[in-house]
Design a protein around this motif. Structure first.
Motif, short mmCIF file in Angstrom:
data_model
loop_
_atom_site.label_atom_id
_atom_site.label_comp_id
_atom_site.label_asym_id
_atom_site.label_seq_id
_atom_site.Cartn_x
_atom_site.Cartn_y
_atom_site.Cartn_z
N GLU A 1 -79.04 -4.26 -90.12
CA GLU A 1 -80.35 -4.54 -89.55
C GLU A 1 -80.16 -5.20 -88.19
O GLU A 1 -79.36 -6.15 -88.05
CB GLU A 1 -81.13 -5.47 -90.47
N ASP A 2 -80.85 -4.68 -87.18
CA ASP A 2 -80.71 -5.28 -85.85
C ASP A 2 -81.73 -6.40 -85.66
O ASP A 2 -82.56 -6.69 -86.55
CB ASP A 2 -80.80 -4.23 -84.75
N THR A 3 -81.69 -7.04 -84.52
CA THR A 3 -82.56 -8.20 -84.27
C THR A 3 -84.02 -7.82 -84.09
O THR A 3 -84.89 -8.69 -84.03
CB THR A 3 -82.08 -8.95 -83.02
N GLN A 4 -84.30 -6.51 -84.02
CA GLN A 4 -85.68 -6.03 -83.96
C GLN A 4 -86.14 -5.50 -85.31
O GLN A 4 -87.16 -4.81 -85.41
CB GLN A 4 -85.82 -4.95 -82.88
N TRP B 1 -74.49 0.55 -78.75
CA TRP B 1 -75.82 1.16 -78.66
C TRP B 1 -76.85 0.23 -78.02
O TRP B 1 -78.04 0.48 -78.08
CB TRP B 1 -76.28 1.59 -80.05
N GLY B 2 -76.37 -0.85 -77.45
CA GLY B 2 -77.26 -1.78 -76.77
C GLY B 2 -78.13 -2.59 -77.72
O GLY B 2 -79.23 -3.01 -77.35
N ARG B 3 -77.64 -2.81 -78.93
CA ARG B 3 -78.39 -3.57 -79.93
C ARG B 3 -77.55 -4.73 -80.45
O ARG B 3 -76.34 -4.77 -80.23
CB ARG B 3 -78.82 -2.66 -81.09
N LYS B 4 -78.19 -5.65 -81.15
CA LYS B 4 -77.49 -6.78 -81.72
C LYS B 4 -77.73 -6.85 -83.23
O LYS B 4 -78.84 -6.59 -83.70
CB LYS B 4 -77.96 -8.09 -81.08
N THR B 5 -76.70 -7.18 -83.95
CA THR B 5 -76.79 -7.27 -85.42
C THR B 5 -77.50 -8.55 -85.84
O THR B 5 -77.21 -9.64 -85.35
CB THR B 5 -75.38 -7.24 -86.04
N PHE B 6 -78.45 -8.37 -86.78
CA PHE B 6 -79.10 -9.51 -87.40
C PHE B 6 -78.42 -9.83 -88.73
O PHE B 6 -78.05 -10.97 -88.99
CB PHE B 6 -80.59 -9.23 -87.60
N ARG B 7 -78.24 -8.77 -89.56
CA ARG B 7 -77.52 -8.95 -90.83
C ARG B 7 -77.13 -7.59 -91.40
O ARG B 7 -77.66 -6.56 -91.01
CB ARG B 7 -78.37 -9.70 -91.84
N ARG B 8 -76.20 -7.63 -92.34
CA ARG B 8 -75.79 -6.43 -93.06
C ARG B 8 -76.45 -6.43 -94.44
O ARG B 8 -76.62 -7.48 -95.05
CB ARG B 8 -74.27 -6.37 -93.22
N HIS B 9 -76.77 -5.22 -94.93
CA HIS B 9 -77.43 -5.09 -96.23
C HIS B 9 -76.47 -4.42 -97.22
O HIS B 9 -76.39 -3.19 -97.30
CB HIS B 9 -78.71 -4.25 -96.10
#
Length: 301
Positions: free
Chosen positions: A35-38, A8-16
């Protein structure tokens, strides 16, 4: 390792892992909140291969409804390739916004008129924005009378004592159910009840679990929510959510006179699906409560 959000053109920041995911877990093979980097929260769902066609149809329908102006829906995201299902390491995944909702207070919610008004407004809006739209069927509709007849026949063979309680209900309701196929149809959610609503206070925040959506008798969603709220507490049929729901519905929608005439019978008819569930689980306490509730509904007609 492939990033779960990469398609989806996004990057993972962390999982909840601490967040509660609403809706039925049976609708997907696995679910997680990412949660993505945005700092956007997403619900990532791994689905079965057999769900591909249906989930794609649902995704397209929700997009059509959203583009028409329907609010309170969580759109499945398109991948960078323009598809609604991503292939991650050979497995199908979907992504939708994760909505943080307020807890539904059970069973006292049945007395909340504000919830009834908000639910009715959503049904009115769904009717408005689905009217004359090119929407895909998703799961094919089923003949409710045929379903109930088969269930009762099986029950008579396997659980004769239960059949003794079901038989008088069938005698009252089956003749009316023969008329259901002639009712006007509309696009319905198909599983509209308070637990498939993500609440913001006492208002509808988002509506989830569209797996049973499609063209059905126009009173399908109305009957389903009345039955679910009434089963929670039969007193709720007289006060609070349901009376206000019906008041708003009757003033703001064009549901036919034939639909309203059949509504008292359609409500208990939909409960056959719950009877099937309790029989399958051999949950005799819930089964007995269900039969009592169906009898109450038929007495009130």
């Amino acid at each position: 390792m492939v990033d779960a959000l990469e398609p989806w053109g996004r990057k993972t920041f962390r999982r909840h892992t601490e967040k509660n995911i609403p809706g039925s877990p049976a609708r997907a093979l696995s679910r997680s909140v990412i949660e993505d980097t945005q700092n956007n929260l997403w619900l990532s769902e791994r689905i079965a291969s057999k769900q591909l066609s249906q989930r794609t149809a649902i995704s397209r329908n929700l997009q059509v409804l959203h583009d028409s102006g329907l609010e309170h829906i969580l759109l499945y995201q398109q991948t960078v390739e323009g598809t609604y299902v991503a292939d991650l390491m050979g497995l199908p995944w979907q992504l939708s916004p994760f909505y943080e909702s307020d807890l539904l207070p059970q069973p006292e919610f049945v007395y909340d008129e504000e919830r009834g008004e908000s639910l009715a407004e959503f049904i009115c809006s769904l009717r408005k924005h689905s009217n004359e739209k090119q929407l895909e069927q998703g799961k094919p509709p089923f003949d409710l009378l045929e379903y109930a007849t088969t269930l009762v026949k099986t029950t008579a063979e396997r659980e004769p004592k239960v059949f003794e309680r079901i038989e008088p209900i069938c005698k009252k309701i089956f003749p009316k159910m023969e008329k259901f196929t002639s009712l006007p149809v509309a696009f319905c959610h198909g599983d509209f009840h308070p637990l498939n609503i993500l609440w913001r206070g006492k208002n509808v925040g988002a509506v989830i679990d569209w797996e049973f959506s499609g063209m059905r008798p126009e009173i399908y969603d109305v009957a389903n929510i009345i039955g679910c709220v009434g089963f929670e507490n039969p007193e709720g049929l007289n006060f609070g959510l349901i009376p206000q729901f019906l008041k708003v519905l009757k003033s703001e929608t064009d549901i036919s006179a034939e639909g309203y005439a059949m509504l008292p019978f359609f409500i208990p008819a939909l409960r056959f699906a719950w009877l099937s569930e309790w029989l399958r689980k051999k949950d005799w306490e819930m089964l007995s409560m269900e039969l009592d509730f169906m009898a109450i509904l038929l007495e009130r007609i």
